[in-house]
Design a protein around this motif. Sequence first.
Motif, mmCIF file in Angstrom:
data_model
loop_
_atom_site.group_PDB
_atom_site.id
_atom_site.type_symbol
_atom_site.label_atom_id
_atom_site.label_comp_id
_atom_site.label_asym_id
_atom_site.label_seq_id
_atom_site.Cartn_x
_atom_site.Cartn_y
_atom_site.Cartn_z
ATOM 1 N N LEU A 144 0.809 -1.218 0.000
ATOM 2 C CA LEU A 144 0.000 0.000 0.000
ATOM 3 C C LEU A 144 0.844 1.271 0.000
ATOM 4 N N VAL A 145 2.014 1.230 0.634
ATOM 5 C CA VAL A 145 2.799 2.463 0.788
ATOM 6 C C VAL A 145 3.944 2.571 -0.214
ATOM 7 N N GLY A 146 4.171 1.542 -1.018
ATOM 8 C CA GLY A 146 5.208 1.631 -2.038
ATOM 9 C C GLY A 146 6.577 1.171 -1.595
ATOM 10 N N LEU A 147 6.652 0.331 -0.565
ATOM 11 C CA LEU A 147 7.923 -0.247 -0.144
ATOM 12 C C LEU A 147 8.014 -1.681 -0.652
ATOM 13 N N ASP A 148 9.166 -2.303 -0.461
ATOM 14 C CA ASP A 148 9.415 -3.649 -0.965
ATOM 15 C C ASP A 148 8.878 -4.682 0.029
ATOM 16 N N ALA A 149 8.001 -5.581 -0.448
ATOM 17 C CA ALA A 149 7.411 -6.599 0.421
ATOM 18 C C ALA A 149 8.466 -7.577 0.932
ATOM 19 N N SER A 150 9.475 -7.884 0.115
ATOM 20 C CA SER A 150 10.537 -8.792 0.553
ATOM 21 C C SER A 150 11.312 -8.195 1.713
ATOM 22 N N VAL A 151 11.581 -6.900 1.637
ATOM 23 C CA VAL A 151 12.282 -6.232 2.731
ATOM 24 C C VAL A 151 11.414 -6.212 3.990
ATOM 25 N N ALA A 152 10.110 -6.039 3.802
ATOM 26 C CA ALA A 152 9.199 -6.064 4.952
ATOM 27 C C ALA A 152 9.226 -7.423 5.639
ATOM 28 N N LEU A 153 9.271 -8.504 4.857
ATOM 29 C CA LEU A 153 9.384 -9.836 5.443
ATOM 30 C C LEU A 153 10.683 -9.987 6.213
ATOM 31 N N MET A 154 11.785 -9.527 5.615
ATOM 32 C CA MET A 154 13.079 -9.611 6.289
ATOM 33 C C MET A 154 13.086 -8.812 7.585
ATOM 34 N N SER A 155 12.555 -7.595 7.521
ATOM 35 C CA SER A 155 12.579 -6.733 8.708
ATOM 36 C C SER A 155 11.689 -7.294 9.810
ATOM 37 N N SER A 156 10.575 -7.948 9.431
ATOM 38 C CA SER A 156 9.724 -8.553 10.451
ATOM 39 C C SER A 156 10.448 -9.701 11.135
ATOM 40 N N GLY A 157 11.174 -10.495 10.347
ATOM 41 C CA GLY A 157 11.927 -11.595 10.927
ATOM 42 C C GLY A 157 13.064 -11.125 11.815
ATOM 43 N N LEU A 158 13.850 -10.168 11.317
ATOM 44 C CA LEU A 158 14.956 -9.633 12.107
ATOM 45 C C LEU A 158 14.443 -8.929 13.364
ATOM 46 N N GLY A 159 13.348 -8.174 13.210
ATOM 47 C CA GLY A 159 12.778 -7.469 14.356
ATOM 48 C C GLY A 159 12.262 -8.427 15.412
ATOM 49 N N THR A 160 11.645 -9.541 14.968
ATOM 50 C CA THR A 160 11.141 -10.533 15.914
ATOM 51 C C THR A 160 12.285 -11.191 16.680
ATOM 52 N N LEU A 161 13.367 -11.540 15.983
ATOM 53 C CA LEU A 161 14.517 -12.135 16.662
ATOM 54 C C LEU A 161 15.108 -11.164 17.685
ATOM 55 N N ALA A 162 15.212 -9.883 17.316
ATOM 56 C CA ALA A 162 15.719 -8.879 18.260
ATOM 57 C C ALA A 162 14.800 -8.763 19.465
#
Length: 440
Positions: free
Chosen positions: A40-58
């Motif tokens: 919806l906002v024009g960002l990369d969905a793959s990066v969003a998946l990565m950031s969700s995973g990295l953020g969850t581990l942190a």
Amino acid sequence: MKKQRNVLDVRDVPQPANWLVLSMQHLFAMFGATILVPFLVGLDASVALMSSGLGTLAYLIITGGKIPAYLGSSFAFIAPITAVMTAEGPEAVMFGSFVAGLVYGIVSLLVMAFGTRWLRRVLPPVVVGPVIIVIGLGLASVAIEMAMYDQTVDPIVYEPTYALVALVTLAVTIIAAIFFKGFFALIPILIGIVGGYVFATIMGIIDFQPILDANWVGMPEQMLIPFVTYTPNVSLLALFVIVPVAFVTLAEHIGDQMVLSKVMDRNLLEKPGLHRSIMGDGVATIIASCIGGPPNTTYGENIGVLAITRIFSIFVVGGAAVLAILFGFSPKVSALIGTIPASVMGGVSILLFGVIASSGLRMMIENNIDFGEKRNLVISSVILVLGIGGAFINIGEHIEVPSMALATIVGIFLNLVLPGHELAYGDKPMFEETIQDQAS
């Protein structure tokens, strides 16, 4: 009442044969919502998946491995990110998201030092409820535009086929939400997207060539790394537009921790502590801002999975995070997401944005906010009209405080200065009494 038995506790390691399946459950639960936000906002969905995973581990590390929560893209930031993206680009968005994460860190330190009384005063239900309604209804026009118009041409035009695809997607999502049971009842968004995608394929509006051309493994094309792929834009617009939303998501975060405490039958607000949980959420958002993803937040969908399965293992949640990171490094997965028609996402969004607005209404109902009291009526009315009506303030030539941020700031101000502050909580105070009840 008989106490429910936990299948796996927080530190239990699942059997290797079951581990992947259990982690995939959490991945599916968050997948639809997490990829919808960047779409919806024009960002990369793959990066969003990565950031969700990295953020969850942190988050799991910061909370000492005691809170099995999954973090994904936050819907509360959709409107402000869209505004900043249109005006100043992704560099400003990442700056605003980074500062929003810092706000979480500051609040975490304040909670550790002074407790939650000040948060309870700043963010009562009579403020947070209407702001959440504004977040949902403020996006209503976006959902309708995606559902009814062909987004591939400029200017966009009404297209009956796209509208039909959106309606079918919405119908599948509603059926999944109302009639499906068990785990499938937790992923109506994902089921709706899959059902809409299949129907869109039948209608012949999907081009599969990008999927066939993409590699299975590779770096995301739109990964943004500060001072490597771009220079951060220290944007005053982003500060005024994105950062205030952090106070709304803080209230949502605390609510999630209360629900999770009840599900797990232990007081997570005391041990490991609300300050650790908030800090973990903030660090996850900072990580996302450093690689080009949207701000993260704890996901109610995954809490639902925990409640049904009684599997609280951080290794299961961590496994889902690792899978999300691996998916982020697959251009083929990114290409598949990119072929999802806007009308499919629009159909899902009609329900999703309405649910967001309804959750704000639910908050006020559950707290029995008395709108016979003029104070409550004034605060909620001003927030709703400023937010939904599109009010804004220009500061100088380049800074604009948009409607949602303005509504939030004015609502907090009115709540602090108007007399009768105790009326803002109804008969179910938001933080302290709940925490005390859980501790006793």
